[in-house]
Design an enzyme around this catalytic site. Structure first.
Site, PDB file in Angstrom:
ATOM      1  N   ARG A 226      57.797 -16.371  87.162  1.00 42.26           N
ATOM      2  CA  ARG A 226      57.028 -15.276  87.751  1.00 42.26           C
ATOM      3  C   ARG A 226      55.536 -15.572  87.559  1.00 42.26           C
ATOM      4  O   ARG A 226      55.148 -16.262  86.595  1.00 42.26           O
ATOM      5  CB  ARG A 226      57.358 -13.954  87.067  1.00 42.26           C
ATOM      6  CG  ARG A 226      58.714 -13.371  87.457  1.00 42.26           C
ATOM      7  CD  ARG A 226      58.701 -12.828  88.886  1.00 42.26           C
ATOM      8  NE  ARG A 226      59.958 -12.214  89.278  1.00 42.26           N
ATOM      9  CZ  ARG A 226      60.928 -12.805  89.978  1.00 42.26           C
ATOM     10  NH1 ARG A 226      60.801 -14.065  90.372  1.00 42.26           N
ATOM     11  NH2 ARG A 226      62.014 -12.143  90.311  1.00 42.26           N
ATOM     12  N   HIS A 274      56.584 -17.983  97.110  1.00 42.91           N
ATOM     13  CA  HIS A 274      57.707 -17.348  96.390  1.00 42.91           C
ATOM     14  C   HIS A 274      59.004 -17.533  97.197  1.00 42.91           C
ATOM     15  O   HIS A 274      59.661 -16.563  97.572  1.00 42.91           O
ATOM     16  CB  HIS A 274      57.447 -15.859  96.141  1.00 42.91           C
ATOM     17  CG  HIS A 274      58.372 -15.304  95.089  1.00 42.91           C
ATOM     18  ND1 HIS A 274      58.028 -14.285  94.247  1.00 42.91           N
ATOM     19  CD2 HIS A 274      59.653 -15.638  94.741  1.00 42.91           C
ATOM     20  CE1 HIS A 274      59.032 -14.011  93.427  1.00 42.91           C
ATOM     21  NE2 HIS A 274      60.034 -14.831  93.710  1.00 42.91           N
TER      22      HIS A 274
HETATM   23  P1  NAP Z   1      68.876 -15.924  83.088  1.00 40.92           P
HETATM   24  O1  NAP Z   1      70.212 -16.509  83.370  1.00 40.92           O
HETATM   25  O2  NAP Z   1      68.784 -14.531  82.584  1.00 40.92           O
HETATM   26  O3  NAP Z   1      68.163 -16.901  82.041  1.00 40.92           O
HETATM   27  C1  NAP Z   1      66.984 -16.583  81.382  1.00 40.92           C
HETATM   28  C2  NAP Z   1      66.722 -17.636  80.308  1.00 40.92           C
HETATM   29  O4  NAP Z   1      65.449 -17.358  79.702  1.00 40.92           O
HETATM   30  C3  NAP Z   1      67.766 -17.610  79.195  1.00 40.92           C
HETATM   31  O5  NAP Z   1      68.068 -18.920  78.781  1.00 40.92           O
HETATM   32  C4  NAP Z   1      67.048 -16.853  78.067  1.00 40.92           C
HETATM   33  O6  NAP Z   1      67.470 -17.192  76.769  1.00 40.92           O
HETATM   34  C5  NAP Z   1      65.616 -17.329  78.289  1.00 40.92           C
HETATM   35  N1  NAP Z   1      64.667 -16.405  77.666  1.00 40.92           N
HETATM   36  C6  NAP Z   1      64.423 -15.107  77.988  1.00 40.92           C
HETATM   37  N2  NAP Z   1      63.505 -14.573  77.167  1.00 40.92           N
HETATM   38  C7  NAP Z   1      63.168 -15.559  76.302  1.00 40.92           C
HETATM   39  C8  NAP Z   1      62.276 -15.637  75.204  1.00 40.92           C
HETATM   40  N3  NAP Z   1      61.538 -14.576  74.809  1.00 40.92           N
HETATM   41  N4  NAP Z   1      62.188 -16.804  74.522  1.00 40.92           N
HETATM   42  C9  NAP Z   1      62.931 -17.864  74.891  1.00 40.92           C
HETATM   43  N5  NAP Z   1      63.797 -17.868  75.937  1.00 40.92           N
HETATM   44  C10 NAP Z   1      63.901 -16.730  76.622  1.00 40.92           C
HETATM   45  O7  NAP Z   1      67.940 -15.993  84.367  1.00 40.92           O
HETATM   46  P2  NAP Z   1      68.055 -16.973  85.638  1.00 40.92           P
HETATM   47  O8  NAP Z   1      69.062 -16.482  86.574  1.00 40.92           O
HETATM   48  O9  NAP Z   1      68.157 -18.369  85.159  1.00 40.92           O
HETATM   49  O10 NAP Z   1      66.609 -16.726  86.302  1.00 40.92           O
HETATM   50  C11 NAP Z   1      65.431 -16.998  85.582  1.00 40.92           C
HETATM   51  C12 NAP Z   1      64.210 -16.476  86.296  1.00 40.92           C
HETATM   52  O11 NAP Z   1      63.885 -17.298  87.404  1.00 40.92           O
HETATM   53  C13 NAP Z   1      64.326 -15.088  86.901  1.00 40.92           C
HETATM   54  O12 NAP Z   1      64.189 -14.075  85.931  1.00 40.92           O
HETATM   55  C14 NAP Z   1      63.177 -15.082  87.895  1.00 40.92           C
HETATM   56  O13 NAP Z   1      61.998 -14.651  87.260  1.00 40.92           O
HETATM   57  C15 NAP Z   1      63.045 -16.559  88.276  1.00 40.92           C
HETATM   58  N6  NAP Z   1      63.460 -16.823  89.671  1.00 40.92           N
HETATM   59  C16 NAP Z   1      62.523 -17.226  90.563  1.00 40.92           C
HETATM   60  C17 NAP Z   1      62.884 -17.531  91.855  1.00 40.92           C
HETATM   61  C18 NAP Z   1      61.879 -18.045  92.849  1.00 40.92           C
HETATM   62  O14 NAP Z   1      62.190 -18.155  94.027  1.00 40.92           O
HETATM   63  N7  NAP Z   1      60.700 -18.414  92.421  1.00 40.92           N
HETATM   64  C19 NAP Z   1      64.224 -17.401  92.268  1.00 40.92           C
HETATM   65  C20 NAP Z   1      65.153 -16.977  91.331  1.00 40.92           C
HETATM   66  C21 NAP Z   1      64.762 -16.692  90.030  1.00 40.92           C
HETATM   67  P3  NAP Z   1      68.973 -16.874  76.281  1.00 40.92           P
HETATM   68  O15 NAP Z   1      69.866 -17.771  77.115  1.00 40.92           O
HETATM   69  O16 NAP Z   1      68.985 -17.272  74.861  1.00 40.92           O
HETATM   70  O17 NAP Z   1      69.207 -15.425  76.550  1.00 40.92           O
HETATM   71  C1  GLV Z   2      63.425 -14.480  93.063  1.00 39.12           C
HETATM   72  O1  GLV Z   2      62.298 -14.516  92.715  1.00 39.12           O
HETATM   73  C2  GLV Z   2      64.491 -14.023  92.229  1.00 39.12           C
HETATM   74  O2  GLV Z   2      64.219 -13.469  91.162  1.00 39.12           O
HETATM   75  O3  GLV Z   2      65.654 -14.231  92.617  1.00 39.12           O
END
Ligand code: NAP
Ligand code: GLV
Length: 311
Positions: A226, A274
């Site tokens: 983000r 994005h």
């Molecule tokens: P997720 O499965 O919830 O994974 C989040 C990861 O971040 C987990 O490994 C978590 O640790 C770690 N984390 C969270 N808080 C932390 C902290 N304080 N210190 C260390 N590690 C921390 O999420 P996801 O599905 O992979 O998605 C991740 C992010 O990608 C989304 O939240 C979004 O912001 C971004 N995103 C962007 C796009 C885009 O198009 N740019 C698209 C999709 C997603 P644990 O495993 O230990 O809980």
């Molecule tokens: C996109 O930014 C998502 O969080 O899936």
């Protein structure tokens, strides 16, 4: 019996594609949101930006599905009832898009593509040296659904991969670091840093000058988490001083990135709107149907956001 009604209040520009994809799914009745739509009997809501008054107008609501993986905006919405679960989007299309983007940008930085583009623009024949993938230190902040998929893809291409998360992971080939105490060791001498964290009070501003200084001199940054993860004022000075060589940014503090923002024209900053990864209408709706079947069958939802953790 008629199928459960799912109100689509996801990104407007995707509405028509979701309506079309839902037409072949007998498990749900997709109702596109309009201010005058009949909300009677809506049990499920698919939402991206908060719509004023919406959850309150749905007394039968059983779950809110976030249109994306990042739930920070919906969790911050005081109108979201505390008893209604909020589900993060986890679906193969979103994961595929992100692994493609991360691989594409990692290769861009690994091979310093901009040097070749600049040389071509000037008509210069300028071969340059680059290390082998296995000599390049790559690290991923966030080893969740998307971070793990990206790590697996990068490992396949031969990059050594480190990852950082709250809880330590056991992932074949990935050196796992956990918690704030291990962040400096995770960052030390990394050459390509990828941010795939959720935005929470703990992760806000994590891409800053202090952490850039821990990376290898001339490292690259890829931010697909983000905009709030990056201290924007720290980026251009880090590139201009040579601490960083370049950055790929898909997310910004203000979106759309305002006209005239210095990131637009900086030669070492690659901007995308994005769009690194989007929920695929067909596979995203199939996943929502799978989750709805769980609820209707008395099973718990999966990927429910934890309001305390913020993701
Ligand atoms: P997720 O499965 O919830 O994974 C989040 C990861 O971040 C987990 O490994 C978590 O640790 C770690 N984390 C969270 N808080 C932390 C902290 N304080 N210190 C260390 N590690 C921390 O999420 P996801 O599905 O992979 O998605 C991740 C992010 O990608 C989304 O939240 C979004 O912001 C971004 N995103 C962007 C796009 C885009 O198009 N740019 C698209 C999709 C997603 P644990 O495993 O230990 O809980
Ligand atoms: C996109 O930014 C998502 O969080 O899936």
């Amino acid at each position: 019996m008629s199928p459960p009604k799912l109100l689509f209040a996801g990104a407007d520009e995707y509405q028509a594609m979701f309506v079309e994809a839902a037409a072949s799914l007998p498990d749900i009745d997709l109702v596109p949101y309009r201010p005058d739509v009949d909300l009677t009997g809506i049990e499920y809501l698919l939402m991206w930006r908060p719509v004023p008054g919406l959850p309150a107008a749905l007394p039968k609501l059983k779950a809110v599905f976030c249109f994306g993986a990042g739930v920070e905006r919906l969790l911050a919405n005081p109108e979201l009832p505390s008893h209604v679960p909020l589900v993060r989007m986890v679906e193969p299309g979103l994961t595929q898009g992100m692994t493609e983007y991360v691989l594409w940008q990692t290769l861009r930085h690994h091979r310093r593509i901009w040097e070749l583009e600049e040389a071509q623009a000037e008509g210069r024949w300028a071969p340059h040296w680059y290390p082998a993938a296995w000599e390049r230190q790559v690290g991923i902040l966030g080893l969740g659904t998307l971070g793990q998929a990206a790590a697996a893809q990068l490992l396949e291409y031969g990059f050594p991969v480190r990852g950082w998360s709250r809880n330590r992971k056991e992932l074949a080939g990935v050196k796992s670091f956990a918690g704030d105490g291990e962040l400096p060791d995770f960052l030390r001498d990394l050459e390509i840093l990828i941010c795939l964290l959720p935005l929470t009070p703990e992760t806000s501003g994590i891409l800053n000058a202090v952490n850039f200084a821990r990376l290898a001199l001339g490292a690259s940054l890829i931010n697909v988490g983000r905009g709030g993860h990056l201290v924007e004022a720290d980026l251009i000075p880090a590139i201009d001083s040579g601490q960083l060589q370049a950055a790929s940014l898909d997310v910004f503090a203000q979106e759309p990135l305002p006209p005239g923002h210095p990131f637009w024209a900086h030669p070492r900053i690659f901007v995308t709107p994005h769009n690194a990864s989007d929920t695929n209408p067909a596979s995203g709706l199939r996943e929502i149907c799978r989750q709805i079947r769980r609820v209707e069958g008395g099973l718990p939802l999966e990927h429910v956001a934890d309001r305390g953790r913020g993701y």
